[in-house]
Design a protein around this motif. Structure first.
Motif, PDB file in Angstrom:
ATOM      1  N   ALA A  89       0.841  -1.191   0.000  1.00  0.00           N
ATOM      2  CA  ALA A  89       0.000   0.000   0.000  1.00  0.00           C
ATOM      3  C   ALA A  89       0.880   1.245   0.000  1.00  0.00           C
ATOM      4  N   LYS A  90       0.475   2.251  -0.784  1.00  0.00           N
ATOM      5  CA  LYS A  90       1.242   3.499  -0.804  1.00  0.00           C
ATOM      6  C   LYS A  90       1.118   4.234   0.524  1.00  0.00           C
ATOM      7  N   HIS A  91      -0.088   4.211   1.111  1.00  0.00           N
ATOM      8  CA  HIS A  91      -0.327   4.894   2.380  1.00  0.00           C
ATOM      9  C   HIS A  91      -0.550   3.849   3.468  1.00  0.00           C
ATOM     10  N   ARG A  92       0.303   3.882   4.472  1.00  0.00           N
ATOM     11  CA  ARG A  92       0.198   2.982   5.617  1.00  0.00           C
ATOM     12  C   ARG A  92       0.365   3.796   6.893  1.00  0.00           C
ATOM     13  N   THR A  93      -0.573   3.667   7.801  1.00  0.00           N
ATOM     14  CA  THR A  93      -0.571   4.508   9.001  1.00  0.00           C
ATOM     15  C   THR A  93      -0.732   3.661  10.250  1.00  0.00           C
ATOM     16  N   GLN A  94       0.117   3.949  11.230  1.00  0.00           N
ATOM     17  CA  GLN A  94      -0.037   3.367  12.560  1.00  0.00           C
ATOM     18  C   GLN A  94      -0.985   4.260  13.359  1.00  0.00           C
ATOM     19  N   LEU A  95      -2.075   3.689  13.843  1.00  0.00           N
ATOM     20  CA  LEU A  95      -3.005   4.430  14.686  1.00  0.00           C
ATOM     21  C   LEU A  95      -2.406   4.559  16.083  1.00  0.00           C
ATOM     22  N   VAL A  96      -2.226   5.798  16.552  1.00  0.00           N
ATOM     23  CA  VAL A  96      -1.557   6.065  17.835  1.00  0.00           C
ATOM     24  C   VAL A  96      -2.481   6.915  18.690  1.00  0.00           C
ATOM     25  N   ALA A  97      -2.542   6.596  19.984  1.00  0.00           N
ATOM     26  CA  ALA A  97      -3.362   7.380  20.916  1.00  0.00           C
ATOM     27  C   ALA A  97      -2.695   8.726  21.174  1.00  0.00           C
ATOM     28  N   GLU A  98      -3.498   9.814  21.082  1.00  0.00           N
ATOM     29  CA  GLU A  98      -2.988  11.165  21.350  1.00  0.00           C
ATOM     30  C   GLU A  98      -3.380  11.641  22.747  1.00  0.00           C
ATOM     31  N   VAL A  99      -4.273  10.895  23.389  1.00  0.00           N
ATOM     32  CA  VAL A  99      -4.648  11.183  24.780  1.00  0.00           C
ATOM     33  C   VAL A  99      -4.667   9.861  25.528  1.00  0.00           C
ATOM     34  N   SER A 100      -4.618   9.946  26.828  1.00  0.00           N
ATOM     35  CA  SER A 100      -4.625   8.725  27.646  1.00  0.00           C
ATOM     36  C   SER A 100      -6.005   8.503  28.247  1.00  0.00           C
ATOM     37  N   GLY A 101      -6.278   7.252  28.593  1.00  0.00           N
ATOM     38  CA  GLY A 101      -7.557   6.919  29.193  1.00  0.00           C
ATOM     39  C   GLY A 101      -7.922   5.467  28.941  1.00  0.00           C
ATOM     40  N   ARG A 102      -9.067   5.068  29.472  1.00  0.00           N
ATOM     41  CA  ARG A 102      -9.518   3.690  29.321  1.00  0.00           C
ATOM     42  C   ARG A 102     -10.333   3.552  28.032  1.00  0.00           C
ATOM     43  N   LEU A 103     -10.088   2.448  27.325  1.00  0.00           N
ATOM     44  CA  LEU A 103     -10.795   2.197  26.079  1.00  0.00           C
ATOM     45  C   LEU A 103     -12.190   1.665  26.403  1.00  0.00           C
ATOM     46  N   VAL A 104     -13.216   2.455  26.036  1.00  0.00           N
ATOM     47  CA  VAL A 104     -14.588   2.095  26.420  1.00  0.00           C
ATOM     48  C   VAL A 104     -15.418   1.633  25.233  1.00  0.00           C
ATOM     49  N   GLU A 105     -14.906   1.761  24.023  1.00  0.00           N
ATOM     50  CA  GLU A 105     -15.701   1.364  22.847  1.00  0.00           C
ATOM     51  C   GLU A 105     -14.770   0.914  21.722  1.00  0.00           C
ATOM     52  N   LEU A 106     -15.160  -0.186  21.054  1.00  0.00           N
ATOM     53  CA  LEU A 106     -14.430  -0.679  19.886  1.00  0.00           C
ATOM     54  C   LEU A 106     -15.443  -0.971  18.776  1.00  0.00           C
ATOM     55  N   SER A 107     -15.149  -0.514  17.592  1.00  0.00           N
ATOM     56  CA  SER A 107     -16.021  -0.774  16.452  1.00  0.00           C
ATOM     57  C   SER A 107     -15.889  -2.232  16.012  1.00  0.00           C
ATOM     58  N   ASP A 108     -16.981  -2.767  15.472  1.00  0.00           N
ATOM     59  CA  ASP A 108     -16.950  -4.132  14.941  1.00  0.00           C
ATOM     60  C   ASP A 108     -16.011  -4.241  13.737  1.00  0.00           C
ATOM     61  N   LYS A 109     -15.756  -3.115  13.108  1.00  0.00           N
ATOM     62  CA  LYS A 109     -14.881  -3.127  11.934  1.00  0.00           C
ATOM     63  C   LYS A 109     -13.405  -2.960  12.292  1.00  0.00           C
ATOM     64  N   PHE A 110     -13.142  -2.671  13.571  1.00  0.00           N
ATOM     65  CA  PHE A 110     -11.744  -2.501  13.969  1.00  0.00           C
ATOM     66  C   PHE A 110     -11.144  -3.875  14.273  1.00  0.00           C
ATOM     67  N   VAL A 111     -11.096  -4.709  13.232  1.00  0.00           N
ATOM     68  CA  VAL A 111     -10.477  -6.030  13.310  1.00  0.00           C
ATOM     69  C   VAL A 111      -9.700  -6.256  12.026  1.00  0.00           C
ATOM     70  N   ARG A 112      -8.742  -7.128  12.086  1.00  0.00           N
ATOM     71  CA  ARG A 112      -7.880  -7.407  10.946  1.00  0.00           C
ATOM     72  C   ARG A 112      -8.704  -7.939   9.759  1.00  0.00           C
ATOM     73  N   GLY A 113      -8.514  -7.299   8.593  1.00  0.00           N
ATOM     74  CA  GLY A 113      -9.182  -7.750   7.385  1.00  0.00           C
ATOM     75  C   GLY A 113     -10.438  -6.995   7.027  1.00  0.00           C
ATOM     76  N   GLU A 114     -10.889  -6.052   7.877  1.00  0.00           N
ATOM     77  CA  GLU A 114     -12.101  -5.293   7.577  1.00  0.00           C
ATOM     78  C   GLU A 114     -11.756  -4.015   6.818  1.00  0.00           C
ATOM     79  N   TRP A 115     -12.697  -3.625   5.939  1.00  0.00           N
ATOM     80  CA  TRP A 115     -12.543  -2.375   5.188  1.00  0.00           C
ATOM     81  C   TRP A 115     -13.218  -1.245   5.958  1.00  0.00           C
ATOM     82  N   VAL A 116     -12.564  -0.087   5.994  1.00  0.00           N
ATOM     83  CA  VAL A 116     -13.117   1.079   6.681  1.00  0.00           C
ATOM     84  C   VAL A 116     -13.046   2.273   5.736  1.00  0.00           C
ATOM     85  N   THR A 117     -13.885   3.265   6.002  1.00  0.00           N
ATOM     86  CA  THR A 117     -13.899   4.492   5.216  1.00  0.00           C
ATOM     87  C   THR A 117     -13.336   5.647   6.040  1.00  0.00           C
ATOM     88  N   ARG A 118     -12.919   6.662   5.347  1.00  0.00           N
ATOM     89  CA  ARG A 118     -12.299   7.806   6.017  1.00  0.00           C
ATOM     90  C   ARG A 118     -13.284   8.445   7.004  1.00  0.00           C
TER      91      ARG A 118
END
Length: 385
Positions: free
Chosen positions: A57-86
């Motif tokens: 892929a030409k564009h590859r990005t590591q998702l990094v936390a910019e603030v600290s805290g407890r993770l309270v929600e995860l999307s069903d699409k935030f798993v390996r192999g899922e397609w996401v939109t901007r």
């Protein structure tokens, strides 16, 4: 009596020997080597540079936390192999503390603005008082201008704190930076996230790149390093898949490990999300590449095995062998490109002829034998005997 019997047998043997016919002499035929030939055809050919590479892929990005805290929600699409939109929400960090910071920043800004308005009013009162006391220009301190500047600075500071609090609250929501494929996730629900913790990786689906190594000397066969057509191929089961790409740039240096120059080809929408594509070109796939080079006039394209040590074997019209030196312009794994030294229509042997002497007669595969030539060869052999 024994003597007479012996003489009788000797006479019979001599008689039988005189009746024996001499063996018939057969004409010996010459055994000629059989060769496969191809006719020389000159034409303006486009040089094809062969290479290979891995699709990334030409564009590859590591998702990094910019603030600290407890993770309270995860999307069903935030798993390996899922397609996401901007802009799509992938995860959410607990926002309560950042909402409180925002409310406090809003209150501080309101307080600073009120103090600024109060100081503006005080300045107007002081200006009227000084006008009744002095005829000249009143001092800045008397008009409360330094105090006004201080309150204005406090307002700007409160605005900056509010903007930071708003950004921090927005950063509690992790969004996809572009359309792409989730290839990794390294956090889970309920986990405490610190600033700069890696959450996952997204690879953009709009453009794929392939780095193609080529020898530095082959660059002279390219008219341009930008826009040349590249055909990518991949073998799958019993058939071959192809994709069209474009050369976009050269990395400009010779690699220290393999002494190659890397060219970069791009293909848009490799997975066929927005265009009709029979087969997706998946990230990580190994592909072979054929890069379209420039056209060269009067070029002869021969199989690589037909040229040995820059020499070819010519089969003349009388089927005799000639070894000829040629000028090889370029050679790859399968073909040799020759310019000069060969004439249109001449025949090239495709067989190894190292053991055949120059001028030796051969038999061309698929060609009918010449009876006159065979008869002459037979007479010559019989005469020699």
């Amino acid at each position: 009596m024994p003597l007479w019997i012996l003489l009788l047998f000797i006479g019979a043997a001599v008689f039988l020997a005189s009746l024996r016919q001499p063996p018939e002499k057969k004409a010996q035929t010459e055994s000629l080597p059989i060769v496969e030939v191809m006719a020389i055809e000159k034409s303006a050919l486009q040089v094809q540079l062969r290479s290979y590479g891995v699709v990334q892929a030409k564009h590859r990005t590591q998702l990094v936390a910019e603030v600290s805290g407890r993770l309270v929600e995860l999307s069903d699409k935030f798993v390996r192999g899922e397609w996401v939109t901007r802009g799509e929400i992938l995860a959410r960090i607990e926002p309560a503390d950042y909402q409180a910071d925002l409310m406090q920043a809003e209150a501080n800004l309101a307080q600073a603005e009120a103090q600024l308005q109060e100081e503006i009013a005080r300045g107007k009162v002081a200006e009227r008082e000084w006008q009744g006391v002095l005829d000249g220009i009143p001092p800045e301190l008397g008009l409360r201008k330094p105090q006004l500047a201080k309150e204005q600075a406090n307002v700007r500071s409160a605005q900056a704190v509010l903007a930071r609090a708003q950004r921090n609250l927005e950063r509690t929501v992790i969004r996809a930076p572009f359309d792409g494929l989730i290839v990794a996730r390294s956090v889970d629900l309920g986990q405490y996230i610190n600033v700069s913790n890696q959450l996952g990786e997204v690879q953009g689906s709009d453009i794929a790149e392939v780095r193609l190594p080529v020898p530095p000397e082959d660059l002279e066969f390219l008219d341009s390093l930008n826009g040349a057509e590249v055909i990518l191929t991949q073998s799958l089961a019993d058939h071959e898949l192809t994709w069209k790409a474009k050369l976009v740039r050269s990395e400009g240096v010779v690699n220290d490990d393999n002494r190659m120059v890397y060219l970069v080809a791009e293909i848009r929408d490799p997975y066929g999300i927005n265009v009709d594509r029979p087969h997706p070109l998946k990230f990580g796939s190994f592909v072979n590449a054929s890069i379209a080079g420039r056209y060269i006039e009067d070029l002869v394209n021969l199989p690589r095995y037909a040229v040995r040590n820059d020499r070819v074997t010519i089969i003349k019209a009388d089927n005799t062998v000639e070894l000829r030196q040629v000028h090889v312009v370029r050679a790859d794994l399968e073909h040799v490109y020759i310019q000069g030294g060969l004439e249109q229509g001449e025949r090239i042997s495709l067989n190894a002829m190292d053991s055949v002497d120059i001028g030796r007669k051969v038999k061309v595969l698929g060609e009918e034998p010449n009876p006159e030539a065979n008869g002459a060869a037979q007479l010559a052999i019989s005469g020699a005997q």
